[in-house]
Scaffold this active site. Structure first.
Site, PDB file in Angstrom:
ATOM      1  N   CYS A 105       0.861  -1.172   0.000  1.00  0.00           N
ATOM      2  CA  CYS A 105       0.000   0.000   0.000  1.00  0.00           C
ATOM      3  C   CYS A 105       0.902   1.227   0.000  1.00  0.00           C
ATOM      4  O   CYS A 105       1.641   1.452   0.958  1.00  0.00           O
ATOM      5  CB  CYS A 105      -0.910  -0.017   1.229  1.00  0.00           C
ATOM      6  N   CYS A 255      -3.411   6.898  -4.988  1.00  0.00           N
ATOM      7  CA  CYS A 255      -3.113   5.475  -4.865  1.00  0.00           C
ATOM      8  C   CYS A 255      -1.672   5.166  -5.298  1.00  0.00           C
ATOM      9  O   CYS A 255      -1.341   5.230  -6.483  1.00  0.00           O
ATOM     10  CB  CYS A 255      -4.101   4.613  -5.664  1.00  0.00           C
TER      11      CYS A 255
HETATM   12  O1  PYC Z   1      -1.845   3.712  -2.008  1.00  0.00           O
HETATM   13  O2  PYC Z   1      -1.312   1.746  -2.801  1.00  0.00           O
HETATM   14  C1  PYC Z   1      -2.096   2.511  -2.250  1.00  0.00           C
HETATM   15  C2  PYC Z   1      -3.432   2.006  -1.863  1.00  0.00           C
HETATM   16  C3  PYC Z   1      -3.956   0.772  -2.105  1.00  0.00           C
HETATM   17  C4  PYC Z   1      -5.228   0.760  -1.553  1.00  0.00           C
HETATM   18  C5  PYC Z   1      -5.453   1.983  -0.984  1.00  0.00           C
HETATM   19  N1  PYC Z   1      -4.340   2.725  -1.192  1.00  0.00           N
END
Ligand code: PYC
Length: 339
Positions: A105, A255
């Site tokens: 994550c 993300c």
């Molecule tokens: O930032 O990789 C990330 C992530 C995955 C799910 C929520 N955030």
């Protein structure tokens, strides 16, 4: 008001039997992380992949206690702080959310590094973190921002078509970046936070259709993240995204693993060169600044994974709470409420 003596008796009798978990909350460019710093189960030694399996099999209740209502929410990503196997590394971590466990994550790693700095356990500089899918190299910068060099990431398949009942046909790439993603550039949706309910509906339908059609990552792995792209709202950025996470929540940040997957696909498609900056704008308009490096390959390495890149993403997290979660053994909802 109860007489004071009654209050004291109540507290004395029950407090010692409460289970306690100490947590630090933060958000990374809008997406929350809750790091469990004390009170978690003893998962023994060995690598983080093995410890994740033990957590899943033997103490999945930790995940529920940390994430479910009334103490948490489906938006939070939990991060269990663990002793690293290699004492030279800053920490080990296992990430989880309301439906299960995450390999890696990106936003959560930025939240973890910021939490370790808040606790005074690390200073600006480089810090390796062990995750269930490999070691990620991080750097805490003097201005408080954090860079995360992710695990090798690659496009697994390109231009995969899927028919989504009620929504039509979508074409996307499948990529690995610590999680499995389906990435869609061509669609008719505006990526505005006001439209989040519709965006969750369509991406959830896409994910279900992928599963029903048997479209997976390598070795039959479930694709549990779906990512839509559009032009950025801020022209100084490269792209905007909306990312459906496992379950029904969407990433408030751009993300980290989703940005890594995007850069891996662009490299495989010949449209992103190593060292070039990629500014990924998320649904709130916040940004991860990314780039890729490419490991030297042998001349005859032509497999999909030979197109792997080492992505780096950078962003900022802010601490929002330092708390003790309490679990009264007589509470029928000790493990939280999953609805
Ligand atoms: O930032 O990789 C990330 C992530 C995955 C799910 C929520 N955030």
């Amino acid at each position: 008001m109860y007489p004071q003596s009654f209050t004291i008796m109540y507290m004395d009798n029950s407090r010692s039997s409460f289970r306690q978990l100490q947590v630090i909350d933060s958000h990374t460019e809008g997406e929350p992380t809750r790091v469990v710093i004390a009170g978690g189960p003893d998962l023994g030694s060995g690598d983080l992949e093995g410890r994740l399996e033990r957590l899943r099999e033997q103490d999945d209740s930790l995940r529920k206690r940390v994430i479910f209502e009334p103490r948490g929410s489906e938006v939070i990503v939990g991060a269990l702080l663990c002793e690293p196997v290699d004492p030279a590394h800053a920490a080990g971590v296992i990430f989880f959310n309301d439906v299960g466990y995450l390999g890696m994550c990106g936003h959560g790693t930025i939240g973890l590094v910021t939490t370790l700095a808040y606790l005074g356990r690390i200073s600006p500089g480089k810090h390796a973190i062990e995750t269930p899918v490999g070691i990620v190299q991080t750097e805490l910068h003097a201005d408080g921002s954090v860079s995360v060099q992710n695990i090798p990431s690659y496009r697994y398949r390109d231009a995969v078509a899927v028919d989504v009942p009620g929504y039509g046909n979508f074409v996307g790439d499948i990529a690995w970046s610590g999680n499995w993603f389906f990435l869609i550039g061509e669609h008719s949706y505006d990526l505005h936070v006001e439209d989040r309910a519709e965006l969750v509906r369509v991406t959830t339908a896409i994910r279900s259709a992928l599963t029903e059609c048997g479209i997976t990552g390598a070795d039959g792995a479930l694709i549990d993240h779906v990512e839509l792209f559009s032009k950025p709202v801020d022209p100084s950025n490269s792209s905007r995204n909306f990312v459906l996470c496992p379950g029904a929540s969407f990433d408030r940040s751009p993300c980290g693993t989703g940005t890594s997957a995007k850069m891996a696909c662009m490299y495989a498609g010949g449209i992103l060169e190593p060292g070039v900056t990629w500014r990924q704008e998320g649904i709130l308009g916040t940004v991860f600044v990314g780039s890729i490096e490419v490991e030297a390959k042998s001349a005859n390495a032509m497999s999909t994974q030979s197109q792997a890149v080492i992505p780096t993403i950078a962003g900022r997290a802010w601490i929002t709470a330092e708390s003790t979660l309490l679990f009264d053994p007589s509470d029928p909802f000790q493990e939280g409420i999953a609805i």
